[in-house]
Design an enzyme around this catalytic site. Sequence first.
Site, PDB file in Angstrom:
ATOM      1  CD  GLU A  41     -48.823  -5.275 -44.025  1.00 49.73           C
ATOM      2  OE1 GLU A  41     -49.150  -4.174 -43.559  1.00 49.73           O
ATOM      3  OE2 GLU A  41     -47.748  -5.844 -43.765  1.00 49.73           O
ATOM      4  CE  LYS A 112     -49.738  -2.466 -40.201  1.00 44.53           C
ATOM      5  NZ  LYS A 112     -48.670  -2.561 -41.228  1.00 44.53           N
ATOM      6  CB  CYS A 147     -47.594  -6.188 -40.695  1.00 45.47           C
ATOM      7  SG  CYS A 147     -45.843  -6.274 -41.154  1.00 45.47           S
TER       8      CYS A 147
END
Length: 265
Positions: A41, A112, A147
């Site tokens: 990321e 995300k 994440c």
Amino acid sequence: MRASLIQIAVEAGESVESRRERVGSLVREQAGSADLVVLPELWTTGAFAYELFGSEAEPLRGPTYEAMAKAASDAGVWLHAGSIPEQDPAGPLYNTSLVFSPSGELAAVYRKIHRFGFDRGEAVLMGAGEDLVTVRLPETTVGVATCYDLRFPELFRGLVDAGAETFVLSAGWPERRRAHWTLLAQARAVENQAFVLACGTAGTHAGVPQAGHSIVVDPWGEVLAEAGAGEQVLTVEFDPGKVAATREQFPALKDRMLGLRTPGR
């Protein structure tokens, strides 16, 4: 199927341009040894370098897109190119993952959904994505996550419902919560009877030491491979057919109870 997780070290003093070139070379080195390559990321800036998000943000088809499309094509691999701070001309910044085919074509874009930081950092600087994303590879259907998403099992259930058999996750996970990283990667694998390929970063992002320890977990929760703390290429061979076999042998997903009522309603 063979996958290489490139656990990149993000350190102050290396320019974004230099790191982009270096990472492209690392991807090319996987030619012939991997079918799928995964990057971490926000490796261009560092996941905790909040002050760089705005200045280093790129359009979707910006310099990282161009460099990684070329690297995927040169290596002949599927490439999850990690994520970039994306500047959407019509909206806010996004933490955006790019997936390329072996011909260098853009196969998927994932913004995300769960932003980390509570009332600061990514949570206030970036917009939230809204769409679950899967990509059909010849060997397996991949569900894409990033994440902090790892802490939200409902996202992974949604990916399973969309056909995912392998979860590919890029991260900039801090060292102080490394135990959670390993635990949650194994939990997502076991509860969804899927492979988890989770690639993190090494180094220190804006003073925050990174966990490293990229990990590959099979549908029974067994760790097939795990990196150390430093920059490393973690390559593993796994059998995507194990997902169907596991789900048939131990058909727990068929016992899901959906639409449960809240007491008093």
